[in-house]
Design a protein around this motif. Structure first.
Motif, PDB file in Angstrom:
ATOM      1  N   VAL A 118       0.845  -1.192   0.000  1.00 12.22           N
ATOM      2  CA  VAL A 118       0.000   0.000   0.000  1.00 12.22           C
ATOM      3  C   VAL A 118       0.883   1.247   0.000  1.00 12.22           C
ATOM      4  O   VAL A 118       2.048   1.197   0.396  1.00 12.22           O
ATOM      5  CB  VAL A 118      -0.937   0.034   1.232  1.00 12.22           C
ATOM      6  N   GLY A 120       1.039   4.936   1.635  1.00 10.60           N
ATOM      7  CA  GLY A 120       0.473   5.737   2.715  1.00 10.60           C
ATOM      8  C   GLY A 120       1.222   7.035   2.875  1.00 10.60           C
ATOM      9  O   GLY A 120       2.225   7.294   2.207  1.00 10.60           O
ATOM     10  N   GLN A 123       2.291  10.239   9.127  1.00 15.10           N
ATOM     11  CA  GLN A 123       1.528  11.171   9.957  1.00 15.10           C
ATOM     12  C   GLN A 123       2.265  11.571  11.231  1.00 15.10           C
ATOM     13  O   GLN A 123       2.267  12.723  11.613  1.00 15.10           O
ATOM     14  CB  GLN A 123       0.174  10.544  10.335  1.00 15.10           C
ATOM     15  N   VAL A 132       0.965   5.713   9.768  1.00 18.27           N
ATOM     16  CA  VAL A 132       0.881   5.876   8.314  1.00 18.27           C
ATOM     17  C   VAL A 132      -0.592   5.937   7.911  1.00 18.27           C
ATOM     18  O   VAL A 132      -1.355   5.010   8.179  1.00 18.27           O
ATOM     19  CB  VAL A 132       1.581   4.707   7.579  1.00 18.27           C
ATOM     20  N   ASP A 133      -0.985   7.030   7.288  1.00 17.39           N
ATOM     21  CA  ASP A 133      -2.374   7.215   6.855  1.00 17.39           C
ATOM     22  C   ASP A 133      -2.602   6.461   5.550  1.00 17.39           C
ATOM     23  O   ASP A 133      -1.990   6.763   4.532  1.00 17.39           O
ATOM     24  CB  ASP A 133      -2.649   8.715   6.666  1.00 17.39           C
ATOM     25  N   LEU A 134      -3.513   5.473   5.594  1.00 16.15           N
ATOM     26  CA  LEU A 134      -3.835   4.696   4.393  1.00 16.15           C
ATOM     27  C   LEU A 134      -5.162   5.145   3.764  1.00 16.15           C
ATOM     28  O   LEU A 134      -5.697   4.466   2.901  1.00 16.15           O
ATOM     29  CB  LEU A 134      -3.914   3.199   4.739  1.00 16.15           C
ATOM     30  N   GLU A 138      -5.554   4.419   9.835  1.00 15.81           N
ATOM     31  CA  GLU A 138      -4.157   4.721  10.102  1.00 15.81           C
ATOM     32  C   GLU A 138      -3.457   3.424  10.486  1.00 15.81           C
ATOM     33  O   GLU A 138      -3.930   2.703  11.369  1.00 15.81           O
ATOM     34  CB  GLU A 138      -4.030   5.750  11.221  1.00 15.81           C
ATOM     35  N   ARG A 157       5.106  10.443   1.239  1.00 17.16           N
ATOM     36  CA  ARG A 157       4.431   9.238   0.725  1.00 17.16           C
ATOM     37  C   ARG A 157       5.403   8.065   0.818  1.00 17.16           C
ATOM     38  O   ARG A 157       6.591   8.220   0.517  1.00 17.16           O
ATOM     39  CB  ARG A 157       3.977   9.442  -0.726  1.00 17.16           C
TER      40      ARG A 157
END
Length: 338
Positions: A118, A120, A123, A132-134, A138, A157
């Motif tokens: 993914v 992400g 953060q 990590v914001d997905l 999170e 990113r």
């Protein structure tokens, strides 16, 4: 309130997939608790909810002596103003059930994604993990899953591998990794169409994250060079993976079912003269030219360790001189014994 309750429950079942029976059961338990708390009663009570009309009634559970007198085991004790308490309790229960349903949906979505790569956005950092914001959730990037030397900046990113998804009280707890060998596989799938299409197969991966990785590849089509496909024109494909891993060195070697050949390939870039194997112990003695010993072993033994992980064999490496000396010593011992 009663009609509104029935309508609300039907809409929830339709939109959120929360069954009416589930909410009714939870609501009955909550209403009994609210009734006891508000009216300070000590006897056993139960709440009945008519799912057609939304009508709510409270019943006192009678003991055998009382039941014998009135001819029933329960008596209607619904207070006149119970509707207000019921409405407030219903709102709380429904809100809770909606949250639970949404968490379940989110968990079901992510539990099937374990093993995916993914992208992400970083953060937050602390000494234990990085957030990590997905997008929908999170994820946690624990210190143990972080590459030594990598720095994660807020808003950056980053590509991660979903290594685990757990059920949490506030929704799915997604654990991501930057050190997992699965990340290597997913990165090569992204850059090498032949891998994505299963023309080329990654047979095994050995990694010391942040330093060096070895991957063994084979082709399912005779006219496709597996190593060449992964390297790409002028090294363009492997370079993309190396750049994503902040310069981590990657060796791509040809896999072989012949363990002798596979071990030789796994020790690349060193040249191997001889491989003596013990199939039962999965042990290999490797002989290399005198000037290739340090290359075969690698800095701090890294090349030899990765080759052992890649092949799943124990490997002992000796120079040609060492091998000859030990061979001569063994001959002398045999002579003395005879």
């Amino acid at each position: 309130m009663n009609k509104e309750l029935v309508i609300a429950l039907k809409e929830l079942e339709k939109e959120k997939g929360i069954k009416i029976d589930t909410i009714i059961e939870a609501l009955q338990i909550a209403l009994v608790s609210a009734y006891k708390k508000n009216y300070k009663i000590t006897y056993e009570a139960k709440v009945d909810i008519d799912v057609k009309t939304g009508g709510i009634k409270v019943f006192k559970i009678l003991d055998d002596e009382e039941a014998e007198k009135v001819g029933t085991h329960e008596a209607d004790v619904t207070p006149e103003n119970f509707g207000r308490i019921a409405a407030q309790t219903a709102k709380q229960v429904i809100t809770q059930k909606i949250k639970e349903a949404e968490r379940e949906v989110m968990y079901n979505e992510f539990c099937d994604r374990a093993g995916d790569m993914v992208i992400g956005i970083i953060q937050q950092n602390d000494s234990r993990y990085t957030l990590v914001d997905l997008g929908k959730v999170e994820a946690l990037l624990p210190l143990s899953e972080q590459v030594p030397g990598e720095r994660y900046k807020h808003g950056e990113r980053i590509k991660c591998y979903i290594s685990e998804v757990k059920k949490g009280t506030k929704g799915p707890q997604v654990i991501v990794s930057r050190t997992h060998t699965g990340l290597i596989r997913r990165l090569f799938e992204l850059e090498v169409p032949e891998i994505y299409e299963s023309i080329v197969e990654i047979k095994s991966v050995a990694r010391e994250a942040g330093f060096r990785t070895k991957i063994a590849v084979s082709s399912n089509e005779e006219n496709v060079d597996a190593v060449g496909a992964c390297v790409g024109p002028k090294g363009s494909r492997v370079r993309m993976v190396v750049d994503e891993l902040a310069g981590e060195k990657i060796d791509i070697v040809q896999y072989s079912d012949d363990i002798v050949l596979f071990i030789k390939n796994s020790l690349s870039p060193a040249r191997v003269l001889k491989v003596l194997t013990d199939e039962e112990k999965k042990f290999a003695l490797v002989v290399v030219p005198n000037d290739q010993l340090s290359l075969a072993i690698g800095k701090d033994g890294q090349n030899a360790r990765l080759a052992a992980k890649l092949t799943n064999w124990k490997i002992d490496i000796k120079s040609e001189m060492q091998y000859e000396e030990e061979l001569n010593e063994a001959r002398e011992e045999r002579k003395k014994a005879t």
